[in-house]
Design a protein around this motif. Sequence first.
Motif, PDB file in Angstrom:
ATOM      1  N   ILE A 128       0.828  -1.196   0.000  1.00 33.80           N
ATOM      2  CA  ILE A 128       0.000   0.000   0.000  1.00 33.80           C
ATOM      3  C   ILE A 128       0.870   1.257   0.000  1.00 33.80           C
ATOM      4  O   ILE A 128       0.576   2.221  -0.715  1.00 33.80           O
ATOM      5  N   SER A 129       1.953   1.251   0.759  1.00 33.28           N
ATOM      6  CA  SER A 129       2.826   2.426   0.775  1.00 33.28           C
ATOM      7  C   SER A 129       3.492   2.640  -0.583  1.00 33.28           C
ATOM      8  O   SER A 129       3.664   3.782  -1.013  1.00 33.28           O
ATOM      9  N   LEU A 130       3.838   1.575  -1.295  1.00 39.18           N
ATOM     10  CA  LEU A 130       4.399   1.734  -2.643  1.00 39.18           C
ATOM     11  C   LEU A 130       3.374   2.279  -3.627  1.00 39.18           C
ATOM     12  O   LEU A 130       3.704   3.102  -4.481  1.00 39.18           O
ATOM     13  N   VAL A 131       2.136   1.826  -3.525  1.00 36.15           N
ATOM     14  CA  VAL A 131       1.076   2.345  -4.403  1.00 36.15           C
ATOM     15  C   VAL A 131       0.858   3.826  -4.135  1.00 36.15           C
ATOM     16  O   VAL A 131       0.735   4.626  -5.068  1.00 36.15           O
ATOM     17  N   ILE A 132       0.822   4.215  -2.862  1.00 30.92           N
ATOM     18  CA  ILE A 132       0.642   5.624  -2.526  1.00 30.92           C
ATOM     19  C   ILE A 132       1.822   6.452  -3.016  1.00 30.92           C
ATOM     20  O   ILE A 132       1.639   7.525  -3.600  1.00 30.92           O
ATOM     21  N   LEU A 133       3.038   5.962  -2.815  1.00 30.12           N
ATOM     22  CA  LEU A 133       4.227   6.662  -3.282  1.00 30.12           C
ATOM     23  C   LEU A 133       4.202   6.828  -4.805  1.00 30.12           C
ATOM     24  O   LEU A 133       4.513   7.898  -5.328  1.00 30.12           O
ATOM     25  N   GLY A 134       3.814   5.774  -5.521  1.00 27.51           N
ATOM     26  CA  GLY A 134       3.738   5.853  -6.983  1.00 27.51           C
ATOM     27  C   GLY A 134       2.693   6.838  -7.457  1.00 27.51           C
ATOM     28  O   GLY A 134       2.919   7.589  -8.409  1.00 27.51           O
ATOM     29  N   SER A 135       1.542   6.895  -6.794  1.00 34.25           N
ATOM     30  CA  SER A 135       0.496   7.827  -7.221  1.00 34.25           C
ATOM     31  C   SER A 135       0.875   9.270  -6.907  1.00 34.25           C
ATOM     32  O   SER A 135       0.594  10.173  -7.696  1.00 34.25           O
ATOM     33  N   VAL A 136       1.545   9.501  -5.783  1.00 36.17           N
ATOM     34  CA  VAL A 136       2.006  10.861  -5.463  1.00 36.17           C
ATOM     35  C   VAL A 136       3.065  11.302  -6.468  1.00 36.17           C
ATOM     36  O   VAL A 136       3.044  12.439  -6.950  1.00 36.17           O
ATOM     37  N   TRP A 137       3.987  10.413  -6.800  1.00 35.72           N
ATOM     38  CA  TRP A 137       5.031  10.736  -7.788  1.00 35.72           C
ATOM     39  C   TRP A 137       4.400  11.039  -9.148  1.00 35.72           C
ATOM     40  O   TRP A 137       4.779  11.996  -9.811  1.00 35.72           O
ATOM     41  N   ASN A 138       3.427  10.227  -9.575  1.00 39.26           N
ATOM     42  CA  ASN A 138       2.776  10.438 -10.857  1.00 39.26           C
ATOM     43  C   ASN A 138       2.035  11.771 -10.877  1.00 39.26           C
ATOM     44  O   ASN A 138       2.094  12.501 -11.877  1.00 39.26           O
ATOM     45  N   SER A 139       1.348  12.119  -9.808  1.00 37.84           N
ATOM     46  CA  SER A 139       0.621  13.376  -9.788  1.00 37.84           C
ATOM     47  C   SER A 139       1.590  14.561  -9.783  1.00 37.84           C
ATOM     48  O   SER A 139       1.301  15.612 -10.349  1.00 37.84           O
ATOM     49  N   TYR A 140       2.772  14.404  -9.151  1.00 35.12           N
ATOM     50  CA  TYR A 140       3.772  15.461  -9.170  1.00 35.12           C
ATOM     51  C   TYR A 140       4.341  15.669 -10.570  1.00 35.12           C
ATOM     52  O   TYR A 140       4.457  16.799 -11.044  1.00 35.12           O
ATOM     53  N   VAL A 141       4.677  14.588 -11.226  1.00 37.47           N
ATOM     54  CA  VAL A 141       5.291  14.690 -12.554  1.00 37.47           C
ATOM     55  C   VAL A 141       4.300  15.242 -13.584  1.00 37.47           C
ATOM     56  O   VAL A 141       4.662  16.038 -14.441  1.00 37.47           O
ATOM     57  N   ASN A 142       3.031  14.861 -13.497  1.00 36.41           N
ATOM     58  CA  ASN A 142       2.043  15.263 -14.507  1.00 36.41           C
ATOM     59  C   ASN A 142       1.205  16.461 -14.097  1.00 36.41           C
ATOM     60  O   ASN A 142       0.236  16.782 -14.760  1.00 36.41           O
ATOM     61  N   LYS A 143       1.547  17.163 -13.015  1.00 32.21           N
ATOM     62  CA  LYS A 143       0.766  18.317 -12.569  1.00 32.21           C
ATOM     63  C   LYS A 143       0.903  19.453 -13.583  1.00 32.21           C
ATOM     64  O   LYS A 143       1.962  19.739 -14.080  1.00 32.21           O
ATOM     65  N   GLY A 144      -0.195  20.061 -13.890  1.00 32.36           N
ATOM     66  CA  GLY A 144      -0.192  21.210 -14.807  1.00 32.36           C
ATOM     67  C   GLY A 144      -0.536  20.847 -16.231  1.00 32.36           C
ATOM     68  O   GLY A 144      -0.790  21.715 -17.046  1.00 32.36           O
ATOM     69  N   GLU A 145      -0.554  19.588 -16.574  1.00 30.73           N
ATOM     70  CA  GLU A 145      -0.842  19.202 -17.961  1.00 30.73           C
ATOM     71  C   GLU A 145      -2.319  19.231 -18.229  1.00 30.73           C
ATOM     72  O   GLU A 145      -3.147  19.024 -17.422  1.00 30.73           O
TER      73      GLU A 145
END
Length: 128
Positions: A111-128
Motif C-alpha cells: 500500500i505504501s508503494l502504491v501511494i508513493l507511486g500515485s504521489v510521484w505520478n501526480s507530481y510529474v504530470n501536474k499542470g498538464e
Amino acid sequence: MAKKSKYNRRRAIECKIVERSKNNPGYCKYMITIAEMDGTVHKQPAYGKDMQGALSRLLNKERTVKVEKRLIDNPFIFFLGWLLIMGWPALMGKDITSTPWYIGYGFIGIISLVILGSVWNSYVNKGE
C-alpha cells in the motif's frame, strides 16, 4: 559523419512561456528547446509554476520514463522488488511470524508503494 557537439551533455538552450494552464491555476506551459549531444535540436513542452520548476519536472519525467523502460525490459528487477516487499517482515525477526501482523506488514509495504507511486505520478504530470 555525425555533427560534433561543443557540449559533453544535453543543454536547454531556450525556454519560452507559451500559456497559462487552464486546469491548474498558477502553472504555466513552457516550450523548452533542447540541444542533444549529437547536435540535434528539438522542442519539448513542460509545465511548472516557474521556469526552474518546469525544467525540474521535465527532468523528473525523463528519469521516470528511463526507469519504466528498464523495468519493462527486465521484469526480474520488478520480481525481486516484489519479493523484498513481501518478505521484509520475515527479515525483522522470528517472533513476528507467529502473529497476524506478519501479513499486515506485507500489505502495508504494498500500500505504501502504491501511494508513493500515485504521489510521484501526480507530481510529474501536474499542470498538464
